[in-house]
Scaffold this active site. Structure first.
Site, mmCIF file in Angstrom:
data_model
loop_
_atom_site.group_PDB
_atom_site.id
_atom_site.type_symbol
_atom_site.label_atom_id
_atom_site.label_comp_id
_atom_site.label_asym_id
_atom_site.label_seq_id
_atom_site.Cartn_x
_atom_site.Cartn_y
_atom_site.Cartn_z
ATOM 1 N N HIS A 73 48.142 34.473 40.029
ATOM 2 C CA HIS A 73 47.758 35.209 38.826
ATOM 3 C C HIS A 73 47.074 36.504 39.247
ATOM 4 O O HIS A 73 46.592 36.638 40.381
ATOM 5 C CB HIS A 73 46.796 34.379 37.982
ATOM 6 C CG HIS A 73 47.439 33.202 37.313
ATOM 7 N ND1 HIS A 73 46.876 32.578 36.226
ATOM 8 C CD2 HIS A 73 48.588 32.538 37.583
ATOM 9 C CE1 HIS A 73 47.650 31.567 35.844
ATOM 10 N NE2 HIS A 73 48.696 31.517 36.661
ATOM 11 N N GLU A 75 44.155 37.825 38.540
ATOM 12 C CA GLU A 75 42.765 37.696 38.970
ATOM 13 C C GLU A 75 42.672 37.081 40.368
ATOM 14 O O GLU A 75 41.867 37.518 41.191
ATOM 15 C CB GLU A 75 41.971 36.836 37.972
ATOM 16 C CG GLU A 75 41.876 37.421 36.577
ATOM 17 C CD GLU A 75 43.010 36.999 35.639
ATOM 18 O OE1 GLU A 75 42.845 37.124 34.425
ATOM 19 O OE2 GLU A 75 44.082 36.541 36.134
#
Length: 176
Positions: A73, A75
């Protein structure tokens, strides 16, 4: 603006008093990454940047399908890059700007990395509206282990405790 968007915006107003021009620029970069990398076929429409003291430290974008890695992802990729750039697992003093409210996995990673603050643009409801619904995960985490949909079965606990005991007694360990 749809009725759903009006309701969400009214429910969660954006603070303005402590937002700086630099904060807005870092968020714009996260949003640009979300769009540009998605258009380039790298993954879903998510981007993130990490900054410290007004300086860009790392950038990340969703690479789940491109890298065939469900943990890639935006992040997480930004955290990995920031840790490498700074030579530490502790990102205290850093701030993350993410194009969407973090999912449970990313939120956990942000806490583990000790980031100081999270700025996000789209909400989890906005993500759900385009097919990225994390409500199931939030619900599962809150359930007792025996009630979760994915069976969790404890196995060899007595054997597994030995490395924990060794860690507890280790004199030269590096706590984190």
């Amino acid at each position: 603006m749809t009725k759903t968007t009006e309701t969400l915006t009214a429910a969660r107003p954006e603070p303005t008093s402590e937002i700086t021009e630099a904060d807005q620029q870092f968020m714009r970069r996260a949003i640009a990454l979300s769009h540009d990398k998605m258009q380039a076929g790298c993954g879903g429409p998510f981007g993130a940047v990490i900054a410290r003291n007004g300086n860009l430290i790392a950038e990340g974008y969703n690479q789940v399908t491109h890298a065939q890695d469900p943990t890639a992802h935006a992040e997480i990729t930004a955290i990995r890059q920031a840790c490498t750039a700074l030579g530490t697992h502790d990102l205290s003093g850093c701030v993350i700007y993410t194009s969407c409210e973090p999912c449970p996995m990313c939120l956990s990673a942000i806490y583990w990395a000790r980031l100081d603050r999270i700025y996000y643009a789209n909400t989890r409801e906005d993500a759900a509206n385009i097919g990225f619904d994390d409500a199931f995960l939030y619900d599962e985490i809150a359930r007792p282990l025996a009630e979760r949909q994915l069976p969790m079965i404890r196995l060899l606990g007595r054997e597994a405790i030995r490395p924990f005991q060794a860690w507890q007694n280790k004199v030269d360990k590096q706590p984190y």
